[in-house]
Design a protein around this motif. Structure first.
Motif, PDB file in Angstrom:
ATOM      1  N   GLN A  88      77.250  23.463 -16.454  1.00 55.46           N
ATOM      2  CA  GLN A  88      77.553  22.117 -15.949  1.00 55.46           C
ATOM      3  C   GLN A  88      77.684  21.085 -17.066  1.00 55.46           C
ATOM      4  OE1 GLN A  88      75.234  20.887 -12.371  1.00 55.46           O
ATOM      5  NE2 GLN A  88      74.244  22.905 -12.554  1.00 55.46           N
ATOM      6  N   MET A 143      68.478  17.860 -17.440  1.00 62.69           N
ATOM      7  CA  MET A 143      68.712  18.149 -16.031  1.00 62.69           C
ATOM      8  C   MET A 143      67.567  18.968 -15.435  1.00 62.69           C
ATOM      9  SD  MET A 143      72.718  19.315 -16.085  1.00 62.69           S
ATOM     10  CE  MET A 143      72.546  20.139 -14.482  1.00 62.69           C
ATOM     11  N   LYS A 184      67.775  15.544 -12.590  1.00 61.74           N
ATOM     12  CA  LYS A 184      68.947  14.686 -12.556  1.00 61.74           C
ATOM     13  C   LYS A 184      70.229  15.514 -12.647  1.00 61.74           C
ATOM     14  CE  LYS A 184      66.536  10.869 -12.571  1.00 61.74           C
ATOM     15  NZ  LYS A 184      66.519   9.932 -11.419  1.00 61.74           N
ATOM     16  N   SER A 185      71.333  14.880 -12.300  1.00 55.39           N
ATOM     17  CA  SER A 185      72.636  15.542 -12.415  1.00 55.39           C
ATOM     18  C   SER A 185      73.067  15.560 -13.876  1.00 55.39           C
ATOM     19  CB  SER A 185      73.686  14.791 -11.598  1.00 55.39           C
ATOM     20  OG  SER A 185      73.951  13.517 -12.176  1.00 55.39           O
ATOM     21  N   GLN A 222      74.033  12.035 -14.865  1.00 56.45           N
ATOM     22  CA  GLN A 222      72.864  11.175 -15.060  1.00 56.45           C
ATOM     23  C   GLN A 222      72.125  11.537 -16.348  1.00 56.45           C
ATOM     24  OE1 GLN A 222      71.085  12.159 -11.243  1.00 56.45           O
ATOM     25  NE2 GLN A 222      71.391  10.051 -10.505  1.00 56.45           N
TER      26      GLN A 222
END
Length: 300
Positions: A259, A270, A275-276, A279
């Motif tokens: 990701q 993450m 968090k994404s 983010q």
């Protein structure tokens, strides 16, 4: 300074019969002498620490770290500079190694290059040296004209300057702002400063570059979190780093890295914060890339 005053050029009393020793006796002597190198460096650690802080300051301000030397010393500087980009994700133009005589001198000596004081100046001028840069001059003897000329020019321009030599109170030690001069003593093979002197310079360079990268947030815990995963081996290393930092299995680490385009720092953030990827990257940007600070802020 005359030749007789150079510690690195004197004859070692324990190796006067080097050519008569058995192979095992010879390597035992080599090993005994090599053990003296860390002890010599230990007396110079305050200067090494000062050099690390100055390097981090220069790089953090947008300047460059520039190594400069001739012969073995120059090759060691080029080696250290070349290892920084893949290890710490720093662009190659930020840490530069110069050797008297140019790249060809890495493989074959360029006669007279190290004796040209103005060549050192011109090499720095070619890089468009600025006061924000830091210049590290390397010379086992401490008197190489190429290095001395470059250090004097850099210091006059306002750059941070460091020297690494193996003779006390040398000309380059007097020319540089910070002098690192571990006295390792005479070489087993007289004058062959690729031996103890070269080892000392390599160890000091390792500390300066690694220490500066730690200061710049390129390390989390003791992990290389800015490593660039440019091949299969490094992608595997990135996965192991994320797994170690987060205490997760390889599959979870790999999924997070997928990701972030295999960017280690946001993948760790993450997994540790929930968090994404977006983010996590935003938090890192807000904290100048310092993972520990971004994590502390998110958890606050």
């Amino acid at each position: 300074m005359n030749l007789g005053a150079l510690v690195s050029e004197t004859r070692h009393p324990d190796s006067m019969a080097l050519d008569t020793l058995s192979t095992l006796e010879m390597v035992t002597l080599f090993n005994q002498q090599d053990r003296l190198v860390p002890e010599a460096i230990a007396t110079e650690l305050p200067a090494v620490a000062a050099a690390i802080d100055r390097a981090a300051q220069a790089l953090g301000a947008g300047g460059r770290l520039i190594y400069l030397g001739a012969g073995t010393s120059g090759r060691l500087g080029v080696l250290d500079a070349s290892e920084i980009p893949p290890t710490f994700g720093v662009p190659p133009e930020r840490v530069i190694g110069l050797i008297a005589g140019g790249p060809g001198a890495l493989l074959k000596a360029v006669e007279g290059a190290e004796d040209d004081r103005e060549l050192g100046v011109r090499d720095l001028q070619h890089l468009r040296l600025t006061p924000t840069d830091m210049v590290v001059g390397l010379a086992a003897s401490g008197r190489t004209p190429y290095v001395l000329g470059a250090l004097c020019y850099a210091r006059a321009l306002g750059c941070a300057t460091v020297e690494i030599s193996c003779n006390p109170d040398s000309p380059i030690a007097q020319a540089a702002e910070i002098a690192i001069s571990p006295v390792v003593g005479p070489e087993v093979l007289t004058g062959s400063t690729r031996m103890k002197s070269g080892t000392a310079q390599k160890l000091v360079l390792n500390m300066i570059s690694t220490g500066a990268m730690v200061k710049l947030g390129k390390v989390y815990q003791n992990l290389m979190v800015d490593v660039r995963a440019t091949n299969a081996k490094l992608r595997d290393r990135a996965c192991r780093i994320v797994g170690e930092a987060c205490g997760v299995e390889a599959e979870q680490a790999s999924a997070a890295l997928a990701q972030t385009d295999y960017d280690v720092k946001p993948a760790i953030l993450m997994l540790l914060s929930g968090k994404s990827a977006e983010q996590a990257q935003a938090a890192l940007t807000a904290h100048g890339g310092y993972l520990r600070a971004a994590l502390a802020d998110i958890r606050a």
